[in-house]
Scaffold this active site. Structure first.
Site, PDB file in Angstrom:
ATOM      1  CE  LYS A   1      -4.264  -1.792   2.039  1.00 32.95           C
ATOM      2  NZ  LYS A   1      -5.278  -1.607   3.098  1.00 32.95           N
TER       3      LYS A   1
ATOM      4  CG  ASP B   1      -8.293   0.619   3.282  1.00 37.86           C
ATOM      5  OD1 ASP B   1      -9.049  -0.251   2.817  1.00 37.86           O
ATOM      6  OD2 ASP B   1      -7.056   0.530   3.240  1.00 37.86           O
TER       7      ASP B   1
END
Length: 271
Positions: free
Chosen positions: A66, A103
């Protein structure tokens, strides 16, 4: 021509993302295919170059890539920049990659759907990994009185240093001792499939939200329920972050409720 999408991570075989996205593509008559792609740490740059040549249009990024995805992207969205990590890549008209993070909005969607209000409330966030970074920003933006609890204080401090309102910091052990003061507990500490559970005080109807699901979350959620906590697992967040990635790619928000029900059936069958 069938367009290529997918999720990159290591490990990745367990991912429910292909189940989620391929059904959404069928439901919306989109000529595309979504694949799980195992890419070891350190090999994301080469993988993105290959996928760019293959005409890939969108990617989800999971552990351990990420933060690297953010660095490699040609453009970075404001939220991904604030979080310091990307879980979604979108091909731009110029042919590069735009990094976004879904997220945080995925997490916010789940607590709003559950009618949980955190503004002015005492919230304990357990853990200080990549997911915790996104959730800390979401909770701070919503006005929570946040405490970050982590075994390594320095990692919690790194998150705190990048928040607009500095939270309280403590060790995980001290945080667990203080959970009686929390109105919401969000757990990002992964105990894997060890069967171990966090030791919790009586919950008296307050919410314990574990962002894991299935076998990884089962022991702690079972203990939390026994201690009279209202429990939530991470399947809703998984589906919501996927839905917002889908929106970035196709300009529509797909059916989250049906996707969560399908994922829950799969998880329960293997738990």
């Amino acid at each position: 021509m069938t367009r290529l999408y997918g999720v990159i991570g290591d490990p990745i075989a367990h991912s429910l993302s292909p189940l989620i996205h391929n059904q959404w593509m069928r439901d919306n008559d989109i000529d595309a295919l979504y694949k799980a792609m195992q890419v070891p740490e350190g090999e994301l740059k080469d993988a993105l170059e290959t996928l760019t040549r293959q005409g890939a249009r969108g990617l989800n990024i999971t552990l351990p890539h990420k933060q690297t995805a953010l660095v490699l992207a040609d453009e970075v969205g404001d939220l991904a920049r604030r979080i310091g990590a990307a879980n979604t890549l979108i091909r731009t008209e110029s042919g590069g990659w735009l990094a976004e993070n879904t997220d945080a909005p995925g997490f916010i969607h789940t607590i709003e759907t559950a009618d949980i209000h955190v503004a002015g409330k005492t919230v304990f966030l357990l853990g200080a990994g990549g997911s915790a970074r996104a959730l800390a920003i979401a909770l701070t933006d919503l006005g929570a009185n946040l405490t970050i609890c982590n075994r390594t204080i320095s990692r919690a401090e790194e998150i705190a240093d990048n928040l607009p309102v500095r939270p309280e910091i403590c060790t995980l052990d001290i945080g667990l001792e203080r959970l009686a003061a929390a109105e919401l507990v969000v757990n990002t500490v992964s105990l894997g499939h060890s069967g171990k559970a966090l030791e919790l005080p009586p919950g008296t109807g307050r919410t314990f939200y574990d962002i894991s699901y299935g076998k990884a979350a089962a022991p702690t959620l079972a203990h939390a329920a026994e201690q009279d906590w209202k429990t939530m697992d991470g399947l809703g967040m998984l589906v919501a972050q996927a839905a917002f990635a889908f929106e970035h790619w196709f300009g529509m928000v797909p059916d989250m409720a049906d996707a969560e029900a399908r994922c829950r059936a799969v998880v329960e069958a293997t738990t």
